[in-house]
Design a protein around this motif. Structure first.
Motif, PDB file in Angstrom:
ATOM      1  N   VAL B  25      34.656  36.153  42.159  1.00  6.93           N
ATOM      2  CA  VAL B  25      36.052  35.793  42.393  1.00  6.93           C
ATOM      3  C   VAL B  25      36.862  37.061  42.591  1.00  6.93           C
ATOM      4  N   ARG B  26      37.600  37.124  43.657  1.00  3.17           N
ATOM      5  CA  ARG B  26      38.447  38.298  43.956  1.00  3.17           C
ATOM      6  C   ARG B  26      39.871  37.839  44.151  1.00  3.17           C
ATOM      7  N   ASP B  27      40.788  38.779  43.896  1.00  4.94           N
ATOM      8  CA  ASP B  27      42.190  38.514  44.222  1.00  4.94           C
ATOM      9  C   ASP B  27      42.357  38.478  45.733  1.00  4.94           C
ATOM     10  N   ASN B  28      43.369  37.718  46.179  1.00  2.43           N
ATOM     11  CA  ASN B  28      43.767  37.833  47.571  1.00  2.43           C
ATOM     12  C   ASN B  28      44.301  39.237  47.808  1.00  2.43           C
ATOM     13  N   PRO B  29      44.122  39.777  48.984  1.00  2.00           N
ATOM     14  CA  PRO B  29      44.661  41.121  49.230  1.00  2.00           C
ATOM     15  C   PRO B  29      46.176  41.120  49.045  1.00  2.00           C
ATOM     16  N   GLY B  30      46.649  42.111  48.231  1.00  2.00           N
ATOM     17  CA  GLY B  30      48.084  42.230  48.000  1.00  2.00           C
ATOM     18  C   GLY B  30      48.588  41.369  46.874  1.00  2.00           C
ATOM     19  N   ALA B  31      47.697  40.691  46.155  1.00  2.00           N
ATOM     20  CA  ALA B  31      48.148  39.824  45.071  1.00  2.00           C
ATOM     21  C   ALA B  31      48.672  40.629  43.889  1.00  2.00           C
TER      22      ALA B  31
END
Lengths: 214, 302
Positions: B25-31
């Protein structure tokens, strides 16, 4: 909008009713207490103080009153035969007088001051623990340029000099220079009655004081 | 293949698909915004800040705030770097010259046995059990001038110091005091004022058993014949004649020894001192007597 107003009104009403009921409850309590005051106010107060409210500690109410604390008792025998061993364990409350020795100096090198005191223009008082008023000091000297480290000099400070401090310094320097064979530096603080000596050991100054009879 | 149901096909797909875990699971870019240093003082960890710079520091190898990770746990190479700093025992020294001076000036009575209590009662020697100090260490400065005939009990003694005392006709014993017994021994009056019973001395810890059962150190757990043999052996080694103690006026005083459980001479553990009435209260409860008799210690049984 109307629904929200209605809800807030409902809450307000409920709160109002509660306050009313509490007021009436209070009124009832007050009236009953005022009635019973005439009978026996002391007894009523005593019981109301002793009985805690249920809601303050429901656990206590459910479990009943706590049992009295358990008492541990042991039989003992009282004797004063061994009290002398306890007396040995008490600390000195004053500095003890040094005992009379057969010969001086004692094994540790202590001597009492000469009695009567020597006839000199100065007098050097012992410390209250019967020791000589000699102290070691360390002072920073100049920077050693080879090691880039500060040198330190060891000084001996003689305190409690009363009377002519300069005469004492003259005698001390003459004695020490004849002993160590080179000139020494001294510094006199007349107000404090202190003499600082540089270039000798404390034992040398100690020997001078013993020879003078202090 | 086409005959399989949709459920079966979905399960089959899942079976062959790569596993999806939390780590994928990764953050959305810029989150999230990256942290930035707002002020320097917020990131000093208390190390170079003005208030803390001059404050007390832990010993080298330990870090404030994380005493669970000293260096020897972080770095495998630093195995024993100040590891036992919280376990080391300190024995504040007392030289023979100082002891002789205390006797000369009347602080100590050489006609009575001298132990840690007598030394601390002079207020010229200090021992603080709360600083992990475990008693007096007798050093050999002034060994050539020591002349008092004393019955001395210390916690640590060098061989030269033992020889100096025995050459003068005295006796040395090294004895262990556990911290609680030591607290009572360094200030008995304070202990009695608390109303607590006199404690019993516990056995030395495992790493000190060897020292205190060794006759060469004059340990209090060594057998008396072995101590006598070690006395004559040391006299031969250093080269002096051992004084004869058989027809000595002070023989009783020199032969006095504390019981391994005893803290004070003449007073048994478990007694309570009544300072007001100047009496001693001796308990009779069998459980108390059993505790203070020291039979709980396995080392005493063997």
């Amino acid at each position: 909008m109307a629904a929200r107003n209605f809800a807030s009104m409902a809450i307000r009403n409920r709160l109002y009713c509660k306050s009313l009921s509490s007021q009436s409850f209070l009124r009832r309590c007050l009236s009953s207490s005022s009635e019973s005051n005439a009978v026996s106010s002391v007894g009523k107060l005593g019981t109301s103080q002793e009985e805690p409210k249920i809601w303050e500690d429901p656990w206590r109410h459910a479990l009943g009153p706590p049992p009295p604390p358990e008492e541990y008792t042991t039989e003992f025998e009282e004797s004063s035969a061994e009290w002398k061993f306890v007396e040995r364990l008490f600390p000195h409350d004053v500095i003890p007088e040094p005992p009379k020795h057969e010969s001086y100096p004692t094994p540790s090198g202590w001597r009492p001051p000469r009695d009567p005191a020597p006839n000199l223009p100065y007098f050097i008082r012992r410390l209250r623990n019967h020791m000589l008023p000699l102290f070691l000091e360390s002072r920073r000297d100049q920077l050693n340029l080879e090691t880039m480290d500060y040198d330190y000099v060891e000084l001996v400070k003689l305190k409690n000099v009363q009377g002519d401090v300069f005469a004492c310094e003259r005698d001390l320097r003459a004695y020490l220079e004849s002993k160590v064979g080179h000139s020494i530096a001294t510094h006199v603080n007349e107000l404090q009655g202190a003499i600082r000596v540089k270039g000798v050991e404390r034992a040398d100054v100690e020997r001078f004081l013993f020879e003078q009879g202090f | 293949m086409g005959s399989k149901s949709a459920t079966e096909r979905a399960l089959n797909y899942l079976r062959r698909a790569p596993r999806v875990t939390l780590t994928d699971v990764r953050d959305n870019p810029g989150a999230r915004t990256k942290g930035r240093l707002v002020r320097k003082k917020d990131n000093m960890a208390g190390q170079q800040y003005n208030d803390l710079r001059g404050a007390g520091k832990p010993p080298l190898g330990w870090i404030w705030g994380d005493f669970y990770k000293p260096w020897q746990r972080i770095y495998p190479g630093a195995t024993f770097f100040n590891q036992d700093i919280n376990l080391r025992r300190e024995y504040p020294p007392l030289s023979l010259l100082e002891l002789q001076r205390l006797i000369d000036l009347g602080w100590l009575d050489p006609s009575l046995p001298i132990d840690l209590t007598a030394l601390c009662n002079t207020r010229q020697y200090r021992c603080d059990p709360s600083l992990r100090q475990f008693g007096v260490q007798l050093t050999d400065e002034g060994a050539s001038v020591f002349a008092a005939k004393v019955n001395l009990e210390v916690q640590w003694a060098s061989e030269t110091a033992i020889a100096a005392v025995e050459r003068a006709g005295g006796v040395v014993t090294t004895a262990y005091y556990d911290p609680i017994a030591l607290t009572a021994a360094v200030d008995p009056l304070k202990w009695f004022e608390k109303g607590e019973p006199i404690p019993r001395r516990h056995s030395p810890p495992a790493d000190l058993i060897g020292y205190y059962t060794d006759a060469r150190h004059r340990g209090y757990l060594a057998s008396p014949p072995a101590v006598e043999a070690a006395r004559s052996e040391l006299a031969l080694k250093i080269g002096y004649a051992l004084p004869d103690r058989t027809d000595d006026a002070q023989h009783d005083m020199l032969a006095a020894r504390k019981d391994p459980l005893q803290v004070f001479f003449g007073l048994a553990p478990g007694w309570v001192v009544n300072l007001a009435d100047q009496t001693l209260l001796k308990p009779k409860n069998p459980r108390l007597l059993h505790y203070y008799s020291g039979r709980l210690d396995a080392s005493k049984d063997s």
